[in-house]
Design a protein around this motif. Structure first.
Motif, PDB file in Angstrom:
ATOM      1  N   GLU A   1       0.962  -1.270   0.042  1.00 10.69           N
ATOM      2  CA  GLU A   1      -0.067   0.071  -0.014  1.00 10.69           C
ATOM      3  C   GLU A   1       0.826   1.303  -0.051  1.00 10.69           C
ATOM      4  O   GLU A   1       0.436   2.349  -0.599  1.00 10.69           O
ATOM      5  N   ASN A   2       2.135   1.127   0.567  1.00 12.56           N
ATOM      6  CA  ASN A   2       2.920   2.343   0.547  1.00 12.56           C
ATOM      7  C   ASN A   2       3.845   2.280  -0.590  1.00 12.56           C
ATOM      8  O   ASN A   2       4.788   3.325  -0.458  1.00 12.56           O
ATOM      9  N   LEU A   3       4.003   1.403  -1.328  1.00 16.33           N
ATOM     10  CA  LEU A   3       5.018   1.336  -2.584  1.00 16.33           C
ATOM     11  C   LEU A   3       4.413   2.527  -3.527  1.00 16.33           C
ATOM     12  O   LEU A   3       3.251   2.278  -4.147  1.00 16.33           O
ATOM     13  N   ILE A   4       5.386   3.245  -3.864  1.00 12.01           N
ATOM     14  CA  ILE A   4       5.023   4.360  -4.764  1.00 12.01           C
ATOM     15  C   ILE A   4       5.857   4.324  -6.192  1.00 12.01           C
ATOM     16  O   ILE A   4       5.718   5.061  -7.026  1.00 12.01           O
ATOM     17  N   GLY A   5       6.920   3.435  -6.085  1.00 14.53           N
ATOM     18  CA  GLY A   5       7.656   3.545  -7.121  1.00 14.53           C
ATOM     19  C   GLY A   5       8.820   2.424  -7.317  1.00 14.53           C
ATOM     20  O   GLY A   5       9.072   1.811  -6.240  1.00 14.53           O
ATOM     21  N   ALA A   6       9.260   1.878  -8.262  1.00 15.99           N
ATOM     22  CA  ALA A   6      10.400   0.789  -8.577  1.00 15.99           C
ATOM     23  C   ALA A   6      11.186   1.091  -9.858  1.00 15.99           C
ATOM     24  O   ALA A   6      10.623   1.462 -10.664  1.00 15.99           O
ATOM     25  N   GLY A   7      12.287   0.762  -9.612  1.00 16.67           N
ATOM     26  CA  GLY A   7      13.224   0.851 -10.570  1.00 16.67           C
ATOM     27  C   GLY A   7      14.170  -0.131 -10.636  1.00 16.67           C
ATOM     28  O   GLY A   7      13.998  -1.269  -9.837  1.00 16.67           O
ATOM     29  N   SER A   8      15.463  -0.145 -11.377  1.00 14.99           N
ATOM     30  CA  SER A   8      16.293  -1.068 -11.618  1.00 14.99           C
ATOM     31  C   SER A   8      16.785  -1.494 -10.312  1.00 14.99           C
ATOM     32  O   SER A   8      17.445  -2.707 -10.084  1.00 14.99           O
ATOM     33  N   PHE A   9      17.305  -0.470  -9.505  1.00 13.86           N
ATOM     34  CA  PHE A   9      18.090  -0.632  -8.287  1.00 13.86           C
ATOM     35  C   PHE A   9      17.369  -0.736  -6.753  1.00 13.86           C
ATOM     36  O   PHE A   9      17.673  -0.982  -6.082  1.00 13.86           O
TER      37      PHE A   9
ATOM     38  N   LEU B   1      17.420  -0.252  -1.554  1.00 13.63           N
ATOM     39  CA  LEU B   1      17.970  -0.524  -2.619  1.00 13.63           C
ATOM     40  C   LEU B   1      18.047  -2.204  -2.578  1.00 13.63           C
ATOM     41  O   LEU B   1      18.193  -2.733  -1.633  1.00 13.63           O
ATOM     42  N   ASN B   2      17.865  -2.794  -3.949  1.00 10.11           N
ATOM     43  CA  ASN B   2      17.724  -4.301  -4.013  1.00 10.11           C
ATOM     44  C   ASN B   2      19.376  -4.719  -4.286  1.00 10.11           C
ATOM     45  O   ASN B   2      19.952  -4.680  -5.378  1.00 10.11           O
ATOM     46  N   LEU B   3      19.805  -5.153  -3.072  1.00  7.39           N
ATOM     47  CA  LEU B   3      21.349  -5.273  -3.234  1.00  7.39           C
ATOM     48  C   LEU B   3      21.582  -6.666  -4.022  1.00  7.39           C
ATOM     49  O   LEU B   3      22.961  -7.032  -4.210  1.00  7.39           O
ATOM     50  N   GLN B   4      20.509  -7.254  -4.240  1.00  4.28           N
ATOM     51  CA  GLN B   4      20.757  -8.701  -5.253  1.00  4.28           C
ATOM     52  C   GLN B   4      21.079  -7.978  -6.958  1.00  4.28           C
ATOM     53  O   GLN B   4      21.553  -8.897  -7.560  1.00  4.28           O
ATOM     54  N   HIS B   5      20.574  -6.823  -7.357  1.00  2.00           N
ATOM     55  CA  HIS B   5      20.900  -6.495  -8.282  1.00  2.00           C
ATOM     56  C   HIS B   5      22.490  -5.873  -8.613  1.00  2.00           C
ATOM     57  O   HIS B   5      22.864  -5.152  -7.785  1.00  2.00           O
TER      58      HIS B   5
ATOM     59  N   SER C   1      25.322   2.051  -6.848  1.00  2.18           N
ATOM     60  CA  SER C   1      24.479   3.315  -6.852  1.00  2.18           C
ATOM     61  C   SER C   1      23.996   3.959  -5.786  1.00  2.18           C
ATOM     62  O   SER C   1      24.240   5.168  -5.639  1.00  2.18           O
ATOM     63  N   PHE C   2      24.157   3.241  -4.448  1.00  8.67           N
ATOM     64  CA  PHE C   2      23.820   3.788  -3.281  1.00  8.67           C
ATOM     65  C   PHE C   2      25.026   4.767  -2.931  1.00  8.67           C
ATOM     66  O   PHE C   2      24.752   5.824  -2.285  1.00  8.67           O
TER      67      PHE C   2
END
Length: 810
Positions: free
Chosen positions: A490-498, A520-524, A530-531
């Protein structure tokens, strides 16, 4: 019958065919930013009598401006800047419709002649004149008194970097709509007239590098819209007027290299808008420093060196947590380095040399990750020198002239600290610590009682992000987990590659604020890099049109996995992407002025990144989803995960030390040279901005399915400008939505009759085409783009709406 010829920002070279100059019905002669050579024909004004626009800026033309130009009585825009034109500027007295005269960066005029600016007298009858740029030429003599008789529509007057002398003409006060006044780099003398305060629409005022003397007039405080004020390198004296405190939009103030005296007014230090520059160095300022530095939380650069300031360094400077440079050398400061300086973890350059400071060198300085230069020389510091961090590099620190220092790394050649000294030091510390700790316990107990009583009576108050930033420097995974309700969908407002971005409410000390949490998606691959890149970029930049980071988190989650997140101010109006391409559930649109405001904001942000940061920064991923809008639809550029620092200011591809070819950005917005292995440059950002600008005003993404083969968004716009504008502009802009909608047919008819709106759209899209040119050398700089868009925006507001701009950008 042909009326327009437009070949801007192409690869044209050689000379323009003579036959083109014989097209007597031609109204628009548009050849900017090519590689054209030769000279303009002497009979130009006779062969092209219908001419309205002459733009050959950014080429290699030479020779004189034809005297016959005065015969082109319909001419509205004369733009020949950035060429090699020379000689005298002819009379323009018969061209009453002139709006723009841009002849900067040529070889016009002659230093040895005193009547170089006689042509300015001939512009008195140009009642529509809005812009006069004659800077960076060879003009000598005095600025004519008749400059005060120019059109009261004049918004930009730039005469800098010539050899002009004499006083500022008294009639200048009549130009009440001036927004930019640039007189720097000349030989002007005399006092700055008090009537300067009559120019209450001024946003940028530059008098740098002249010979002005006397006091700064207190009327300067009337210029409440000022964003930039530069009086550097003059002979000004007297005190800094406290009235400057009224300039609540000021982001950069430079009064260095003068003879100013007296104390620094608390009103000036109280300008919370200061975010780029405060330079009061090399004056005769004296007395103690004001204690209210804590207000300047967003300021990146302070230089008060080479004055006669005394007393202790205010501990409130420690609240300026975004400081990158703090230069205080050459004064009479005494006492210890304040313990509050431990908060300045983003500092890169700290110079406290040649003062009377004493005590021990704070050990916390060795934990400053970005500190590159530390100069504590010629003070009275004593005791052991730390060995970690910046202290491990002898070329990064200077400790000369402190005779009682010991220890440190071997390269410093200091004496070894004695064991006896260490024991005595610990003994003294214990003796001092006992009463201090006892006092702290007593005060803490009483404080807890008082605070508990107060909390039981008070209500929870929401904190502004800027206030919150002062108190929250670190958050845990648990804090962010609670703030986002367990990172719920419900609180997710966006997603990207990282990674993903969540809306959250962060609580601290009975305060709470709305935030955006980027996890950050540290598996990517590349996410952690990027962080780091985003942290490095955001710690050293501050501008009203860049996202503000509140804090960061590098921790582990409840399962022991690595966790990294960035916490930003929440932007209630989402991204520009959502406004340009709304879905059916949330229809919303931006009108022409709103889009132009956003374009000005984004250009201003990139101009700052490219030209006003100590090390230029390239964003590398500019696109609508990375432009965020606050409650007033003010744009903020975000997502610096691909940002790169350049070793030196450049907008070409020559630097071998620039960032590597691994940066690709986003398809459709990334510069074509990146795909061919070229290094990162500011020109790449200019390309992305050009595509963004075209998308904003056409409503079409660069990846639209219609763009196949050789047809691109760039070509789609370029091939129809300016005649078939209505075929490419976003249909939303063709429908009037002021006080009730009319039919599309009537609205279209009304719009096509509006010359000022149509001209604005053509001009803005032309900038987009130029910026998105395939070759980097053909693109404009963001400095020039920002200035032109601001001019277009202000002209649109004045001519179409008949009211002042909604806000002033930096």
């Amino acid at each position: 019958m042909m009326r327009y010829i437009s070949f801007g920002a192409n690869k044209l070279s050689g000379e323009i065919p003579f036959s083109i100059y014989n097209l007597s019905w031609l109204s628009d002669f548009y050849f900017p930013f090519n590689q054209l050579q030769g000279s303009l024909p002497s009979d130009l004004g006779f062969t092209l009598p219908k001419l309205e626009v002459l733009n050959v800026g950014g080429n290699q033309f030479n020779g004189p401006i034809p005297a016959s130009i005065s015969n082109a009585s319909n001419l509205m825009r004369l733009t020949i800047a950035k060429n090699g034109f020379s000689g005298r500027v002819p009379s323009l007295e018969n061209i009453h419709k002139l709006q723009w005269v841009s002849i900067s960066q040529n070889h016009l005029g002659n230093y040895g002649e005193n009547d170089n600016l006689e042509f300015v007298n001939s512009l008195v009858n140009a009642s529509r004149l809005e812009l006069l740029q004659i800077s960076d030429n060879n003009f000598g003599g005095m600025l004519p008194e008749t400059v005060g008789n120019l059109s009261n529509r004049l918004g930009i007057l730039s005469v800098g970097n010539n050899q002009l002398f004499g006083n500022i003409p008294s009639g200048l006060r009549n130009l009440v709509n001036l927004e930019l006044l640039h007189l720097g780099g000349n030989k002007f003398t005399g006092r700055i007239p008090g009537s300067i305060g009559d120019l209450q629409k001024l946003q940028r005022l530059g008098l740098k590098g002249n010979k002005f003397w006397g006091e700064i007039p207190s009327s300067i405080g009337n210029l409440t819209l000022l964003t930039t004020l530069n009086f550097e390198e003059n002979m000004l004296e007297g005190s800094i007027p406290s009235s400057l405190g009224k300039c609540q939009n000021l982001i950069s103030l430079n009064l260095s290299n003068n003879n100013l005296s007296g104390t620094i007014p608390t009103e000036v230090i109280g300008l919370s808008s200061l975010s780029i520059y405060l330079d009061l160095s090399q004056n005769q300022l004296n007395g103690p420093m004001p204690s209210n530095f804590g207000i300047l939380k967003n300021l990146g650069f302070i230089d008060i060196s080479e004055n006669k300031l005394s007393g202790e360094i205010p501990s409130s400077i420690g609240s300026c947590i975004l400081l990158v440079q703090l230069i205080m050398n050459g004064n009479f400061f005494q006492g210890n380095i304040p313990s509050s300086f431990s908060s300045l973890r983003g500092i890169e350059n700290l110079d406290l040399s040649r003062n009377n400071l004493s005590g021990r060198i704070p050990k916390y300085l060795e934990n400053f990750p970005f500190l590159q230069n530390l100069n504590l020389s010629f003070n009275h510091f004593e005791g052991e020198v730390p060995v970690k961090g910046v202290f491990s590099n002898s070329s990064a620190i200077s400790l000369n002239g402190n005779d009682n220092l010991c220890g440190g790394i071997s390269e410093l050649h200091l004496s070894t600290c004695s064991i006896k000294e260490s024991k005595q030091s610990r003994s003294r510390s214990l003796k001092l610590m006992i009463p201090v700790v006892t006092g702290i316990l007593l005060v803490t107990g009483m404080s807890c009682f008082i605070i508990t009583s107060w909390r039981s009576k008070s209500k929870r108050e929401p904190a502004t992000p800027s206030a919150f930033l002062a108190s929250v420097l670190r958050v845990s995974y648990e804090n962010l987990f609670k703030a986002t309700d367990g990172f719920s969908l419900e609180n997710l407002i966006g997603a990207g590659s990282f990674g993903s971005v969540y809306k959250g409410i962060l609580s601290h000390d009975d305060h709470e604020t709305l935030v955006a949490v980027k996890v950050l998606n540290l598996q990517h691959r590349g996410a952690s890099k990027s962080f780091i890149a985003e942290c490095q970029a955001l710690r050293s930049i501050r501008h009203r049109n860049l996202v503000k980071i509140i804090t960061s988190c590098a921790s582990v989650d409840f399962q022991g996995n690595d966790f990294e997140a960035l916490v930003y101010e929440f932007m209630v109006n989402g991204s520009l992407e959502e406004w340009l391409h709304p879905n059916a559930e949330a229809p919303r649109n931006l009108n022409l002025l709103q889009r132009l405001n956003i374009a000005v904001d984004v250009a201003s942000a990139l101009d700052y990144l490219h030209h006003y940061c100590e090390t230029p920064i390239v964003h590398c991923d500019l696109k609508p989803s990375n432009v965020l809008l606050d409650g007033e639809l003010i744009a903020h550029v975000g997502d610096f995960g691909l940002a790169k620092f350049l070793p030196e200011a450049t907008n070409n591809l020559s630097s071998n030390e620039s960032s590597s070819v691994e940066v690709k950005g986003t398809v459709g917005y990334a510069a074509p040279e990146y795909g061919m292995g070229s290094e990162v440059s500011t020109s790449g950002d200019v390309y992305s901005f050009g595509i963004l600008l075209l998308e904003m005003f056409t409503g079409k993404r660069p990846t639209n399915e219609m763009f196949t083969g050789n047809l691109t968004l760039h070509n789609f716009v370029k091939e129809v400008l300016p005649e078939r504008l209505a075929e490419i502009v976003d249909p939303v802009l063709l429908v009037e939505r002021e006080e009730g909608e009319t039919s599309k047919a009537n609205a279209h008819k009304q719009w096509t009759r509006s010359f000022s709106v149509k001209e604005c759209l053509v001009s803005v899209l032309a900038i987009g085409v130029t910026c998105s040119s395939e070759l980097p050398r053909e693109r404009m700089s963001m400095e020039e783009v920002a200035a032109q868009l601001l001019s277009f925006r202000n002209k649109l507001v004045k001519n179409v709406r008949g009211q002042p701009a909604t806000y002033v950008t930096a």
